[in-house]
Scaffold this motif. Sequence first.
Motif, PDB file in Angstrom:
ATOM      1  N   GLU A  13      38.191  38.509  25.677  1.00 17.48           N
ATOM      2  CA  GLU A  13      37.117  38.558  26.678  1.00 17.48           C
ATOM      3  C   GLU A  13      35.930  39.359  26.168  1.00 17.48           C
ATOM      4  O   GLU A  13      34.770  38.977  26.378  1.00 17.48           O
ATOM      5  CB  GLU A  13      37.659  39.165  27.968  1.00 17.48           C
ATOM      6  N   ARG A  69      37.401  31.411  30.990  1.00 21.01           N
ATOM      7  CA  ARG A  69      37.412  31.351  32.457  1.00 21.01           C
ATOM      8  C   ARG A  69      38.753  31.844  33.008  1.00 21.01           C
ATOM      9  O   ARG A  69      38.793  32.588  33.983  1.00 21.01           O
ATOM     10  CB  ARG A  69      37.122  29.926  32.936  1.00 21.01           C
ATOM     11  N   GLN A  72      39.067  35.677  32.502  1.00 19.91           N
ATOM     12  CA  GLN A  72      38.269  36.435  33.467  1.00 19.91           C
ATOM     13  C   GLN A  72      38.974  36.528  34.815  1.00 19.91           C
ATOM     14  O   GLN A  72      38.925  37.561  35.478  1.00 19.91           O
ATOM     15  CB  GLN A  72      36.883  35.789  33.620  1.00 19.91           C
ATOM     16  N   VAL A  73      39.640  35.437  35.221  1.00 20.82           N
ATOM     17  CA  VAL A  73      40.387  35.458  36.478  1.00 20.82           C
ATOM     18  C   VAL A  73      41.550  36.446  36.386  1.00 20.82           C
ATOM     19  O   VAL A  73      41.792  37.237  37.310  1.00 20.82           O
ATOM     20  CB  VAL A  73      40.900  34.048  36.822  1.00 20.82           C
ATOM     21  N   ALA A  76      40.167  39.978  36.422  1.00 24.61           N
ATOM     22  CA  ALA A  76      39.656  40.308  37.758  1.00 24.61           C
ATOM     23  C   ALA A  76      40.805  40.604  38.714  1.00 24.61           C
ATOM     24  O   ALA A  76      40.730  41.528  39.525  1.00 24.61           O
ATOM     25  CB  ALA A  76      38.792  39.164  38.295  1.00 24.61           C
ATOM     26  N   ASP A  77      41.873  39.816  38.635  1.00 26.42           N
ATOM     27  CA  ASP A  77      43.032  40.057  39.500  1.00 26.42           C
ATOM     28  C   ASP A  77      43.667  41.405  39.192  1.00 26.42           C
ATOM     29  O   ASP A  77      44.098  42.129  40.108  1.00 26.42           O
ATOM     30  CB  ASP A  77      44.063  38.937  39.322  1.00 26.42           C
ATOM     31  N   ARG A  79      42.103  44.045  37.981  1.00 21.47           N
ATOM     32  CA  ARG A  79      41.215  45.096  38.509  1.00 21.47           C
ATOM     33  C   ARG A  79      41.339  45.210  40.021  1.00 21.47           C
ATOM     34  O   ARG A  79      41.318  46.307  40.582  1.00 21.47           O
ATOM     35  CB  ARG A  79      39.763  44.807  38.114  1.00 21.47           C
ATOM     36  N   GLU A 141      30.686  44.015  33.963  1.00 21.95           N
ATOM     37  CA  GLU A 141      31.473  44.522  35.096  1.00 21.95           C
ATOM     38  C   GLU A 141      31.349  46.030  35.281  1.00 21.95           C
ATOM     39  O   GLU A 141      32.262  46.690  35.759  1.00 21.95           O
ATOM     40  CB  GLU A 141      32.943  44.108  34.950  1.00 21.95           C
ATOM     41  N   ASP A 144      29.185  45.845  40.663  1.00 19.13           N
ATOM     42  CA  ASP A 144      29.708  44.680  41.375  1.00 19.13           C
ATOM     43  C   ASP A 144      28.600  43.808  41.954  1.00 19.13           C
ATOM     44  O   ASP A 144      28.709  42.582  41.956  1.00 19.13           O
ATOM     45  CB  ASP A 144      30.643  45.135  42.503  1.00 19.13           C
ATOM     46  N   SER A 274      28.493  38.296  40.183  1.00 13.50           N
ATOM     47  CA  SER A 274      29.113  37.313  39.307  1.00 13.50           C
ATOM     48  C   SER A 274      30.063  36.439  40.104  1.00 13.50           C
ATOM     49  O   SER A 274      30.906  36.944  40.857  1.00 13.50           O
ATOM     50  CB  SER A 274      29.873  38.008  38.171  1.00 13.50           C
ATOM     51  N   ASP A 276      32.277  34.637  38.727  1.00 13.67           N
ATOM     52  CA  ASP A 276      33.493  34.463  37.926  1.00 13.67           C
ATOM     53  C   ASP A 276      34.653  35.321  38.407  1.00 13.67           C
ATOM     54  O   ASP A 276      35.764  35.186  37.901  1.00 13.67           O
ATOM     55  CB  ASP A 276      33.208  34.800  36.450  1.00 13.67           C
ATOM     56  N   ARG A 277      34.389  36.230  39.316  1.00 17.44           N
ATOM     57  CA  ARG A 277      35.453  37.126  39.780  1.00 17.44           C
ATOM     58  C   ARG A 277      35.219  37.462  41.251  1.00 17.44           C
ATOM     59  O   ARG A 277      34.075  37.486  41.713  1.00 17.44           O
ATOM     60  CB  ARG A 277      35.488  38.410  38.949  1.00 17.44           C
TER      61      ARG A 277
END
Length: 304
Positions: A13, A69, A72-73, A76-77, A79, A141, A144, A274, A276-277
Amino acid sequence: MKHVTLRQIKIFESVARNLSFSRAAEDLHLTQPAVSMQIKQMEGLAGLPLFRHNGKRISLTEGGSLVLRHCQVILADLRAAEQSLANLLSGGVQHLRIGLITSGSRLFPHLIHSFVQEHAAVDLDMKVGPRARLIEMLRSEQIDVAVMVRAPDLPQMVARPFADHPFVLVAAPTHALAGQRAIPLARMGAECLIVRESGTDTRIVADDVFLGQAAAPRHMELGTSEAIKQSVMAGLGVGLLSVHEVDAEVRSGQLQLLDVQGFPLLRQWQVVHSGDRPLPPAAREFRQFLLADGGAILASLAGH
């Protein structure tokens, strides 16, 4: 790729975001050979190249974009899970990370205070900087949500307008144009226009207006809005700034709004994040607060 590790996902990433092995190594405090080795192992697990190399430059392949992609998911999950656990341990305190362009630094802290007053369990982290810096902070990131004027031209960014944002031309009260009515825009070609540096929202507005003019004014670039105001007061030229930035000086008589055709120039404040998250709960509530009440609160603040 069922055997890929979280470490490899984080390394991939970072390389994909920076499009640089060396910058990713700096971000993650690793050596460049270590980063390269992990990417090679990940490409082996994927069964296809994730990056294409053109000299010293790299770019994502189609497969690399697909993997990014999903990475990033996953990140994000993770985090979001970390934030939820932190909230649980801290008794429900939520972190709100906001980025604000410099031209909003006069009124927006008061608007943000209105939100924080209604959300006592919010821990605020606010950054102020130029538009380009805020976009990079969103991508990496570090924040937010961001508040700016010109939405980023990036497919992963989501922007919604929530309030009007007028830009004006100001001069010293002793300026030859002060007090004149319906000044033709072409007349500004004879003036020195004092503006912010390239990349800022204020400069983008100035370029939108004057770059296409047959007789564009001479530009003087300064790094802060305060420097522009002081230079205009000293009689060095005409300033282009947000109306919110000059309200106090206009009211006190230190600056005068110029009645130039086409001004005030209306733009809109945008809240950006973003896509993406998922947004953390506090950021999601703040975004909704801006969309529902931001315009009315800003108008009230500007009227005082």
